[in-house]
Design an enzyme around this catalytic site. Structure first.
Site, mmCIF file in Angstrom:
data_model
loop_
_atom_site.group_PDB
_atom_site.id
_atom_site.type_symbol
_atom_site.label_atom_id
_atom_site.label_comp_id
_atom_site.label_asym_id
_atom_site.label_seq_id
_atom_site.Cartn_x
_atom_site.Cartn_y
_atom_site.Cartn_z
ATOM 1 N N LYS A 178 0.864 -1.189 0.000
ATOM 2 C CA LYS A 178 0.000 0.000 0.000
ATOM 3 C C LYS A 178 0.898 1.237 0.000
ATOM 4 O O LYS A 178 1.472 1.607 1.022
ATOM 5 C CB LYS A 178 -0.908 0.054 1.238
ATOM 6 N N GLU A 251 9.939 1.596 10.719
ATOM 7 C CA GLU A 251 10.957 2.627 10.477
ATOM 8 C C GLU A 251 10.247 3.964 10.618
ATOM 9 O O GLU A 251 9.496 4.366 9.729
ATOM 10 C CB GLU A 251 11.562 2.466 9.070
ATOM 11 N N LEU A 252 10.479 4.646 11.739
ATOM 12 C CA LEU A 252 9.651 5.814 12.063
ATOM 13 C C LEU A 252 10.455 7.120 12.028
ATOM 14 O O LEU A 252 11.483 7.204 11.396
ATOM 15 C CB LEU A 252 8.972 5.586 13.418
ATOM 16 N N CYS A 286 13.750 11.262 7.001
ATOM 17 C CA CYS A 286 13.713 10.905 8.423
ATOM 18 C C CYS A 286 15.029 11.229 9.130
ATOM 19 O O CYS A 286 15.034 11.462 10.328
ATOM 20 C CB CYS A 286 13.361 9.439 8.571
ATOM 21 N N GLU A 380 9.625 16.247 15.537
ATOM 22 C CA GLU A 380 10.206 16.059 14.204
ATOM 23 C C GLU A 380 9.715 17.195 13.315
ATOM 24 O O GLU A 380 8.518 17.299 13.037
ATOM 25 C CB GLU A 380 9.750 14.715 13.643
HETATM 26 P P1 NAD Z 1 2.275 8.486 7.758
HETATM 27 O O1 NAD Z 1 2.517 7.696 8.975
HETATM 28 O O2 NAD Z 1 1.266 9.556 7.789
HETATM 29 O O3 NAD Z 1 1.847 7.515 6.548
HETATM 30 C C1 NAD Z 1 2.638 6.416 6.188
HETATM 31 C C2 NAD Z 1 1.755 5.346 5.568
HETATM 32 O O4 NAD Z 1 0.875 4.838 6.571
HETATM 33 C C3 NAD Z 1 0.875 5.856 4.420
HETATM 34 O O5 NAD Z 1 0.863 4.900 3.394
HETATM 35 C C4 NAD Z 1 -0.473 5.971 5.097
HETATM 36 O O6 NAD Z 1 -1.559 5.865 4.207
HETATM 37 C C5 NAD Z 1 -0.439 4.786 6.050
HETATM 38 N N1 NAD Z 1 -1.409 4.851 7.151
HETATM 39 C C6 NAD Z 1 -1.948 5.960 7.723
HETATM 40 N N2 NAD Z 1 -2.842 5.602 8.687
HETATM 41 C C7 NAD Z 1 -2.832 4.252 8.721
HETATM 42 C C8 NAD Z 1 -3.540 3.291 9.509
HETATM 43 N N3 NAD Z 1 -4.427 3.652 10.423
HETATM 44 N N4 NAD Z 1 -3.283 1.986 9.302
HETATM 45 C C9 NAD Z 1 -2.377 1.599 8.378
HETATM 46 N N5 NAD Z 1 -1.708 2.447 7.579
HETATM 47 C C10 NAD Z 1 -1.922 3.770 7.755
HETATM 48 O O7 NAD Z 1 3.702 9.052 7.311
HETATM 49 P P2 NAD Z 1 4.072 10.049 6.125
HETATM 50 O O8 NAD Z 1 3.573 11.401 6.474
HETATM 51 O O9 NAD Z 1 3.711 9.457 4.799
HETATM 52 O O10 NAD Z 1 5.668 10.001 6.202
HETATM 53 C C11 NAD Z 1 6.411 10.815 7.059
HETATM 54 C C12 NAD Z 1 6.910 10.062 8.258
HETATM 55 O O11 NAD Z 1 7.642 8.919 7.840
HETATM 56 C C13 NAD Z 1 7.871 10.874 9.088
HETATM 57 O O12 NAD Z 1 7.609 10.692 10.445
HETATM 58 C C14 NAD Z 1 9.224 10.296 8.715
HETATM 59 O O13 NAD Z 1 10.235 10.478 9.653
HETATM 60 C C15 NAD Z 1 8.885 8.868 8.561
HETATM 61 N N6 NAD Z 1 9.910 8.191 7.763
HETATM 62 C C16 NAD Z 1 10.769 7.323 8.384
HETATM 63 C C17 NAD Z 1 11.789 6.704 7.655
HETATM 64 C C18 NAD Z 1 12.728 5.717 8.287
HETATM 65 O O14 NAD Z 1 13.382 4.957 7.552
HETATM 66 N N7 NAD Z 1 12.863 5.668 9.606
HETATM 67 C C19 NAD Z 1 11.935 6.990 6.310
HETATM 68 C C20 NAD Z 1 11.051 7.901 5.722
HETATM 69 C C21 NAD Z 1 10.035 8.479 6.452
#
Ligand code: NAD
Length: 478
Positions: A178, A251-252, A286, A380
């Site tokens: 997804k 990975e957050l 991130c 962040e």
């Molecule tokens: P997000 O958490 O909003 O969304 C990520 C994914 O989760 C999307 O596909 C979204 O549709 C899905 N999602 C949302 N709600 C959900 C639910 N209830 N159940 C299941 N899936 C759900 O994140 P974002 O805004 O797309 O990305 C930014 C974040 O990602 C930042 O916090 C960043 O630090 C983190 N990030 C971490 C890494 C890493 O490797 N540690 C790399 C890139 C980005």
């Protein structure tokens, strides 16, 4: 604009599957609709999982076959590098240069995954060393978990998807993917290329849609054996809570600290690197440089270099080669970052460069005299913003850097190697980069955080360990 097809149905068992409703994908600079994807439902997720389970059961392929598919895909991606980079620039808003770099990184991730495919191995256990067990032989093998649910974020739609698909395919798993609803087109091109490269039908199924719909339906489906998620801590927490007794890799986020000690070599270059890697990918990475702790004796010089470096970079059209920073993912995100800047200034911080916003475009920003309890530091920021703070001893710098809910990667610029290694051990992070910024990542290294930055490691070799079960086989030699 790009010349790609504008409508993307889900891909299930190699077939296109239409949806009643669609989601518009915006061009982040033009703010026009440049593509549409299906708005997936529970039944789409079910069809994808059934397809993946069937493919996993029926596909017979060697590690060599899987490596060949990944290498062929890498070749095809290289041929389409410019097209994919343009799509990334359109849907994410990052400048073309950063997008092209991301595609190259993703291709490398697939090639490293191909190299690792034949290396997946267990180990021998000296079980016969124990008295009474002399006639036993034990060893372990690694077996694919089965069906992996992969959920990706908006900011690196190519390389972070490659970090899920490469290791999953290399280790013989089937995937239900997804993509992020704001940047799903790149993943659709990836599915197309992987199919052309020979990936068997059903080994990759893509269902587009919203997190609370498709993501939730995936979590509720017991046909998925493991989740690999990259995204925000809030969603990560929910995935951990809702995935039950299944494997999870998370990975957050992070607010990456970078410490600049008084003996750091090349202060101007360090300041330029901190600013450059703080605003690269529009600051939406991130491990973007966020907090920079500068020794008080060199703070003024460092701040002057950082100001010059930031003022040299401009926000604007991401296709213009003179632009360094494109629009953030949406205006609300840019307005949120701007409000944190204003809040910090009201509490005593000072704007050294930037700080202004036009719609989703935030100028590269450096804020000085920031304190750990300001949102710009403790949350962040995920925007083209770096904040400068001071310290007087390395112990104080480490303590301030560790005073965070996050623990992904830290950078430390220092010449004294004893202090460097002592500090590297004391920093509570998944990775410490000495004499370079926190943003450094080689795709083959183990990558992943502690605390609210997540659990589990990525990097093909390490992701493949997460994506396999280790089974022990014990022989009683008669
Ligand atoms: P997000 O958490 O909003 O969304 C990520 C994914 O989760 C999307 O596909 C979204 O549709 C899905 N999602 C949302 N709600 C959900 C639910 N209830 N159940 C299941 N899936 C759900 O994140 P974002 O805004 O797309 O990305 C930014 C974040 O990602 C930042 O916090 C960043 O630090 C983190 N990030 C971490 C890494 C890493 O490797 N540690 C790399 C890139 C980005």
């Amino acid at each position: 604009m790009t010349d790609v097809m504008t409508h993307y149905p889900h891909v299930i068992h190699g077939e296109k599957r239409e949806s009643e409703e669609t989601i518009d994908v915006m061009h982040k600079f033009d703010q026009t609709v440049f593509a549409r994807v299906g708005r997936g439902t529970e039944s789409d997720v079910d069809a994808a999982v059934v397809s993946a389970r069937q493919a996993f059961k029926e596909t017979s392929w060697s590690a060599e076959d899987r490596a060949r598919i990944l290498r062929r895909a890498a070749e095809l991606f290289l041929e389409r590098k410019d097209e994919i980079a343009r799509v990334i620039t359109a849907e994410v808003g990052k400048v073309y240069r950063d997008a092209a770099l991301e595609v190259q990184r993703g291709i490398d991730t697939l090639l490293v995954s191909a190299d690792e495919a034949g290396q997946l191995t267990g180990h021998t256990i000296p079980i016969n060393a124990k008295s009474g067990q002399e006639n036993r032989l034990a060893f372990t093998v690694r077996e694919p978990v089965g069906v992996i649910g992969a959920i990706t974020p908006f900011n690196f739609p190519f390389n972070l998807t490659a970090h899920k698909l490469g290791p999953a395919i290399a280790s013989g798993n089937a995937v239900v993917l997804k993509p992020a609803e704001k940047t799903p087109v790149t993943a659709m091109l990836m599915a197309e290329v992987l199919e052309e490269a020979g990936l068997p039908d059903g080994m990759l199924n893509v269902v587009n849609g919203y997190g609370h719909e498709v993501g939730s339906a995936m979590l509720a489906h017991d046909g998925i054996d493991m989740f690999t998620f990259t995204g925000s801590p809030d969603v990560g927490r929910r995935i951990k809570a809702d995935s039950g007794i299944r494997k999870v890799t998370l990975e957050l986020g992070s607010n990456a600290p970078n410490i600049v000690y008084k003996d750091a070599k090349g202060l101007q270059q360090v300041a330029e690197a901190c600013v450059g890697k703080g605003v690269m990918h529009n600051g939406q990475a991130c491990i973007s440089v966020q907090r920079v702790y500068v020794h008080e004796e060199i703070y003024d010089t460092f701040a002057a270099h950082a100001k010059a470096a930031a003022e040299n970079l401009k926000a604007g059209d991401p296709m213009d080669p003179k632009t360094s920073v494109g629009p953030m993912i949406d205006e609300a995100s840019a307005a949120r970052a701007e409000s944190w800047i204003q809040e910090a200034v009201a509490a005593g911080a000072e704007i050294i460069a930037g700080g202004t916003r036009e719609g989703a475009l935030l100028q590269p920003t450096v804020v000085g005299r920031v304190e750990n309890d300001m949102k710009l530091s403790c949350e962040e920021v995920f925007a083209p913003v770096i904040v400068l703070q001071t310290f007087s001893s390395i112990e104080e710098a480490v303590e301030k850097a560790n005073d965070s809910r996050y623990g992904l990667q830290a950078g430390l610029f220092i010449s004294d190697m004893d202090l460097a290694f002592r500090s590297a051990r004391a920093l509570a992070y998944g990775g410490v980069i000495l004499n370079d910024v926190s943003t450094f990542r080689a795709d083959m290294m183990p990558y992943g955080g502690i605390k609210d930055s997540g659990i589990g490691k990525e990097g093909p070799k390490y992701a493949m360990e997460e994506m396999t079960n280790e089974k022990v086989i014990v022989m009683n030699i008669q």
